[in-house]
Design an enzyme around this catalytic site. Structure first.
Site, short mmCIF file in Angstrom:
data_model
loop_
_atom_site.label_atom_id
_atom_site.label_comp_id
_atom_site.label_asym_id
_atom_site.label_seq_id
_atom_site.Cartn_x
_atom_site.Cartn_y
_atom_site.Cartn_z
N GLN A 94 -8.51 -2.49 0.10
CA GLN A 94 -9.64 -1.69 -0.57
C GLN A 94 -10.02 -0.92 0.84
O GLN A 94 -10.93 -1.33 1.87
CB GLN A 94 -10.67 -2.82 -1.06
CG GLN A 94 -11.81 -2.05 -1.85
CD GLN A 94 -12.59 -1.02 -0.97
OE1 GLN A 94 -12.15 0.44 -1.31
NE2 GLN A 94 -13.21 -1.37 -0.18
N SER A 95 -9.73 0.37 1.00
CA SER A 95 -9.96 1.07 2.05
C SER A 95 -11.06 2.09 2.19
O SER A 95 -11.25 2.55 3.25
CB SER A 95 -8.60 1.90 2.23
OG SER A 95 -8.65 3.08 1.51
N GLY B 291 0.86 -1.27 -0.10
CA GLY B 291 -0.01 0.02 -0.04
C GLY B 291 0.79 1.35 0.02
O GLY B 291 0.36 2.28 0.44
N THR C 12 -8.60 -1.03 12.27
CA THR C 12 -9.41 0.37 12.22
C THR C 12 -10.25 0.21 13.12
O THR C 12 -10.92 -0.58 13.73
CB THR C 12 -9.91 0.28 10.63
OG1 THR C 12 -11.00 1.39 10.64
CG2 THR C 12 -10.40 -1.06 10.08
N TYR D 191 -15.97 -3.97 4.66
CA TYR D 191 -14.72 -3.79 5.11
C TYR D 191 -14.09 -4.18 6.56
O TYR D 191 -13.33 -4.77 6.77
CB TYR D 191 -14.62 -2.16 4.77
CG TYR D 191 -13.44 -1.32 5.30
CD1 TYR D 191 -12.12 -1.55 4.67
CD2 TYR D 191 -13.49 -0.76 6.41
CE1 TYR D 191 -11.15 -0.84 5.05
CE2 TYR D 191 -12.40 0.08 7.18
CZ TYR D 191 -11.09 -0.16 6.48
OH TYR D 191 -9.87 0.57 6.92
N THR E 65 1.52 3.40 -2.20
CA THR E 65 1.07 4.23 -3.16
C THR E 65 0.01 5.18 -2.42
O THR E 65 -0.49 6.02 -3.16
CB THR E 65 0.70 3.75 -4.52
OG1 THR E 65 -0.47 2.70 -4.33
CG2 THR E 65 1.73 3.17 -5.36
N GLY E 66 -0.55 4.50 -1.31
CA GLY E 66 -1.64 5.24 -0.65
C GLY E 66 -1.30 6.33 0.24
O GLY E 66 0.10 6.66 0.49
N ASP F 99 -1.07 6.72 3.59
CA ASP F 99 -0.18 6.40 4.80
C ASP F 99 1.16 5.90 4.23
O ASP F 99 2.11 6.06 4.58
CB ASP F 99 -0.66 5.17 5.80
CG ASP F 99 -1.83 5.67 6.45
OD1 ASP F 99 -2.10 7.00 6.53
OD2 ASP F 99 -2.73 4.92 7.13
N LYS G 202 -11.69 -6.51 8.24
CA LYS G 202 -10.49 -6.03 9.21
C LYS G 202 -10.62 -6.62 10.32
O LYS G 202 -9.27 -6.94 11.17
CB LYS G 202 -10.64 -4.70 9.12
CG LYS G 202 -10.22 -3.93 7.90
CD LYS G 202 -8.69 -3.69 7.93
CE LYS G 202 -8.29 -2.85 6.90
NZ LYS G 202 -6.72 -2.56 6.58
N GLU H 291 -13.16 1.33 12.49
CA GLU H 291 -14.41 0.99 11.93
C GLU H 291 -14.82 -0.48 12.48
O GLU H 291 -16.12 -0.93 12.38
CB GLU H 291 -14.32 0.60 10.39
CG GLU H 291 -14.48 1.86 9.67
CD GLU H 291 -15.78 2.31 9.59
OE1 GLU H 291 -16.96 1.62 9.31
OE2 GLU H 291 -16.05 3.67 9.87
N ARG I 29 -4.56 12.46 1.16
CA ARG I 29 -5.91 11.72 1.29
C ARG I 29 -6.56 11.64 0.14
O ARG I 29 -6.62 12.58 -0.77
CB ARG I 29 -6.68 12.53 2.44
CG ARG I 29 -8.08 11.69 2.68
CD ARG I 29 -7.63 10.36 3.32
NE ARG I 29 -8.62 10.02 4.62
CZ ARG I 29 -8.97 8.56 4.78
NH1 ARG I 29 -8.32 7.91 4.29
NH2 ARG I 29 -9.61 8.41 6.06
#
Ligand code: NAP
Ligand code: G4F
Length: 341
Positions: A85-86, A10, A127, A150, A12-13, A15, A154, A129, A184
């Site tokens: 897939q965030s 990840g 997360t 999601y 390229t994201g 974080d 997680k 979530e 973001r």
């Protein structure tokens, strides 16, 4: 002393990019796992700063052979598993992909990594979530009650991390609350709003459509949160930590703060789907668009980060207001530059 090697999935994201910079500054050789996309950015790409190396190589959490190849090439001492897939809303539309990347991908990576190196240190991006809507403030021991595909994936990965830890592996979970930055993704609510109000301020747009105004989130700065990830893997023992600011705001508060930061205070009129946010001249700048409602919503999240402070010495450094200001100033600069080009 031999340089440490880190693998970031990840990369390229949001974080991943901050973490790669942090680790390279600390002198790590950083390997980043990136998907091939139609943008056709060729891999490998190597970026060398004066202290460390960042090397991006093709990989996919859904593809075991590439994962094995990347592990063999990078031989990491530390793995930061940030690939996902965030987007919670998208997970209702793409549940299979979400499950495969966010759970099976973790399962594959953990197995392959620990088969190769029993001492590897592994960070998993858990997360807030996972809590669903279990108020009021969440700690490492609060009950999980996931309401989206999601969050379900997680939770399952979080449990797997604990299982590996119980078998003696150095696996950590960061239960991170929402964190944002100028990097973001533009479909998350903070950046969507800073982008929209920057465009409104510069005269390129009239208004923005938004979903649930009453959802509450604990928003912090991504740069602070990736520092916590690194600190977790430097501790003597692996553990789970909540990373948050302890301050929650609603989406309504967020809109008011973003609008205020461009000197365009918003007042509200109407109720329900007819509610609108108007500027001082009475022009509608915010309207409700039911397409942005979720099939199931997490109403309120707020984290208690006292364990991270006590055991890691971590604390957040950027306030909600500073975060919004940083994001909107960046969007204004970016839009201005694009229109000058
Ligand atoms: P992000 O900006 O959406 O980045 C996600 C990264 O995952 C991107 O690099 C993306 O690659 C990559 N990815 C997606 N599917 C992949 C696949 N099949 N194979 C390889 N890479 C794949 O997310 P973020 O905000 O940086 O979050 C990082 C992690 O923390 C995620 O796991 C997220 O679920 C978790 N998290 C985030 C927050 C938050 O508030 N930001 C809070 C708690 C937990 P592409 O660039 O190719 O799309
Ligand atoms: O910005 P959001 O899409 O972030 P959400 O769903 O909280 O998820 C983010 O934070 C999680 C940590 O808690 C991460 F695990 C996850 O990967 C991701 O980074 O939405 C925030 C809130 C939600 O309640 C949503 O319903 O804002 C509400 N909202 C209202 N209108 C909207 C919109 N969200 C989006 N994306 N777009 C809207 O127009």
């Amino acid at each position: 002393m031999e340089k440490k090697r880190a693998l970031i999935t990840g990369v390229t994201g949001q974080d991943g990019s901050y973490l790669a910079e942090l680790l390279a500054d600390k002198g790590y050789d950083v390997y980043g796992f990136m998907r091939r996309t139609s943008a056709d950015v060729p891999a490998p790409i190597e970026v060398l700063n004066d202290k460390g190396l960042i090397k991006l190589i093709y990989g996919n959490m859904r593809d075991l052979p590439t994962m094995q190849r990347v592990l063999d090439e990078s031989k990491p001492d530390e793995i930061y598993n940030l690939a996902a897939q965030s987007h919670v809303g998208v997970s209702f539309l793409c549940p299979d992909e979400t499950w495969d990347v966010n759970f099976h991908g973790v399962e594959r990576l953990l197995k392959e990594a620990t088969d190769r190196n029993k001492q590897v240190k592994f960070y998993q991006a858990s997360t807030s979530e996972m809590y669903g809507s279990t108020p009021p403030t969440h700690t490492e021991t609060s009950v999980f009650s996931p309401v989206s595909p999601y969050a379900e994936a997680k939770v399952k990965s979080h449990r797997l991390i604990e299982e590996y830890r119980s078998k003696g592996f150095f696996t950590c979970s960061g239960i991170l609350f929402n964190h944002e930055s100028p990097r973001r993704g533009k479909i998350f609510v903070t950046r969507k709003l800073t982008r929209a109000f920057a465009e409104i301020k510069l005269g390129f747009r009239e208004k923005v459509g938004i979903g649930n105004l009453e959802a509450g989130r604990d928003w912090g700065f991504s740069g602070d949160y990736v520092r916590a990830m690194w600190m977790m893997l430097q501790a003597d023992t692996p553990d789970t930590y909540v990373i948050a600011t302890g301050k929650a705001h609603t989406v309504r508060d967020l809109i008011e703060a973003v609008a205020k930061s461009v000197d365009m205070p918003i007042h509200w009129e109407g109720t329900g789907l007819q509610e609108v946010g108007k500027d001082a001249q009475g022009v509608v700048r915010v309207e409700i668009d039911p397409r942005f409602y979720r099939p199931r919503e997490v109403d309120a999240l707020c984290g208690d980060w006292s364990k991270a402070k006590q055991k890691l010495g971590w604390e957040p450094s950027v306030s909600f207001e500073q975060l919004i200001d940083m994001m909107i100033q960046s969007d204004i600069r970016e839009i201005g530059a694009a229109h000058r080009a």
